[in-house]
Design a protein around this motif. Structure first.
Motif, PDB file in Angstrom:
ATOM      1  N   ASN A  30       0.836  -1.205   0.000  1.00 32.68           N
ATOM      2  CA  ASN A  30       0.000   0.000   0.000  1.00 32.68           C
ATOM      3  C   ASN A  30       0.869   1.252   0.000  1.00 32.68           C
ATOM      4  N   HIS A  31       0.368   2.283  -0.678  1.00 27.42           N
ATOM      5  CA  HIS A  31       1.130   3.519  -0.841  1.00 27.42           C
ATOM      6  C   HIS A  31       0.178   4.660  -1.173  1.00 27.42           C
ATOM      7  N   LEU A  32       0.685   5.876  -1.020  1.00 29.18           N
ATOM      8  CA  LEU A  32      -0.082   7.092  -1.261  1.00 29.18           C
ATOM      9  C   LEU A  32       0.526   7.855  -2.415  1.00 29.18           C
ATOM     10  N   HIS A  33      -0.314   8.207  -3.378  1.00 28.57           N
ATOM     11  CA  HIS A  33       0.072   9.097  -4.472  1.00 28.57           C
ATOM     12  C   HIS A  33      -0.372  10.494  -4.050  1.00 28.57           C
ATOM     13  N   GLY A  34       0.586  11.392  -3.853  1.00 29.09           N
ATOM     14  CA  GLY A  34       0.290  12.741  -3.405  1.00 29.09           C
ATOM     15  C   GLY A  34      -0.252  13.621  -4.514  1.00 29.09           C
ATOM     16  N   ALA A  35      -0.799  14.747  -4.129  1.00 29.82           N
ATOM     17  CA  ALA A  35      -1.396  15.694  -5.081  1.00 29.82           C
ATOM     18  C   ALA A  35      -0.360  16.267  -6.037  1.00 29.82           C
ATOM     19  N   ASP A  36       0.899  16.312  -5.620  1.00 31.16           N
ATOM     20  CA  ASP A  36       1.965  16.867  -6.452  1.00 31.16           C
ATOM     21  C   ASP A  36       2.683  15.815  -7.282  1.00 31.16           C
ATOM     22  N   GLY A  37       2.158  14.602  -7.310  1.00 33.94           N
ATOM     23  CA  GLY A  37       2.785  13.528  -8.073  1.00 33.94           C
ATOM     24  C   GLY A  37       3.814  12.741  -7.284  1.00 33.94           C
ATOM     25  N   SER A  38       3.992  13.099  -6.030  1.00 26.47           N
ATOM     26  CA  SER A  38       4.969  12.390  -5.205  1.00 26.47           C
ATOM     27  C   SER A  38       4.381  11.069  -4.708  1.00 26.47           C
ATOM     28  N   LEU A  39       5.272  10.194  -4.316  1.00 26.77           N
ATOM     29  CA  LEU A  39       4.892   8.890  -3.807  1.00 26.77           C
ATOM     30  C   LEU A  39       5.319   8.802  -2.352  1.00 26.77           C
ATOM     31  N   HIS A  40       4.407   8.328  -1.496  1.00 27.99           N
ATOM     32  CA  HIS A  40       4.667   8.267  -0.056  1.00 27.99           C
ATOM     33  C   HIS A  40       4.320   6.889   0.478  1.00 27.99           C
ATOM     34  N   HIS A  41       4.893   6.571   1.645  1.00 30.40           N
ATOM     35  CA  HIS A  41       4.372   5.419   2.366  1.00 30.40           C
ATOM     36  C   HIS A  41       2.931   5.762   2.744  1.00 30.40           C
ATOM     37  N   ASP A  42       2.128   4.772   2.972  1.00 36.60           N
ATOM     38  CA  ASP A  42       0.718   4.973   3.296  1.00 36.60           C
ATOM     39  C   ASP A  42       0.589   5.238   4.794  1.00 36.60           C
ATOM     40  N   PRO A  43       0.174   6.442   5.176  1.00 40.63           N
ATOM     41  CA  PRO A  43       0.060   6.763   6.601  1.00 40.63           C
ATOM     42  C   PRO A  43      -1.270   6.363   7.237  1.00 40.63           C
TER      43      PRO A  43
END
Length: 127
Positions: free
Chosen positions: A77-90
């Motif tokens: 699982n992961h988060l695609h941010g509004a700016d196109g960045s990729l994050h760990h899923d919080p």
């Protein structure tokens, strides 16, 4: 569809005062429109396979379990941010009840639609 129907009912019961209108059911998704301007679309196949997307103005974010980003601590699982960045899923955990994950997301996006308080530039990378 019965899982989405159950989830839609729970959203209306728990977050009804924040909804602009009734939750919409589609063949494989539910769509909720909140009074803070957030529109959320949830596609949940099972507790391990889901994509939950929300938009706020021009910004769009998504948490999903597509097994693509092995370098993230929360893989798959992961988060695609509004700016196109990729994050760990919080917010979500694969394998827990879909309502638990969906509820965590709704609480978070009602307070902070862009999840600015949960994501930082550290740990994010362009996709």
């Amino acid at each position: 569809m019965s899982m989405h129907l159950d989830l839609a009912t729970r959203i209306e019961e728990h977050f009804g005062e924040h909804l602009e209108r009734a939750v919409e059911l589609k063949l494989d998704a539910l769509i909720a429109h909140f009074s803070n301007g957030v529109s959320l679309e949830a596609r949940i196949a099972d507790p391990h396979a889901y994509a939950i997307t929300w938009s706020w103005g021009e910004a769009e974010l998504r948490i999903d379990t597509a097994p693509l980003h092995r370098d993230l601590a929360t893989f798959p699982n992961h988060l695609h941010g509004a700016d196109g960045s990729l994050h760990h899923d919080p917010l979500t955990l694969p394998g827990v009840a879909p309502w638990d994950n969906l509820q965590r997301i709704i609480v978070a996006i009602l307070a902070d639609p862009l999840l600015d308080r949960l994501t930082t530039s550290a740990g994010a990378r362009p996709t």
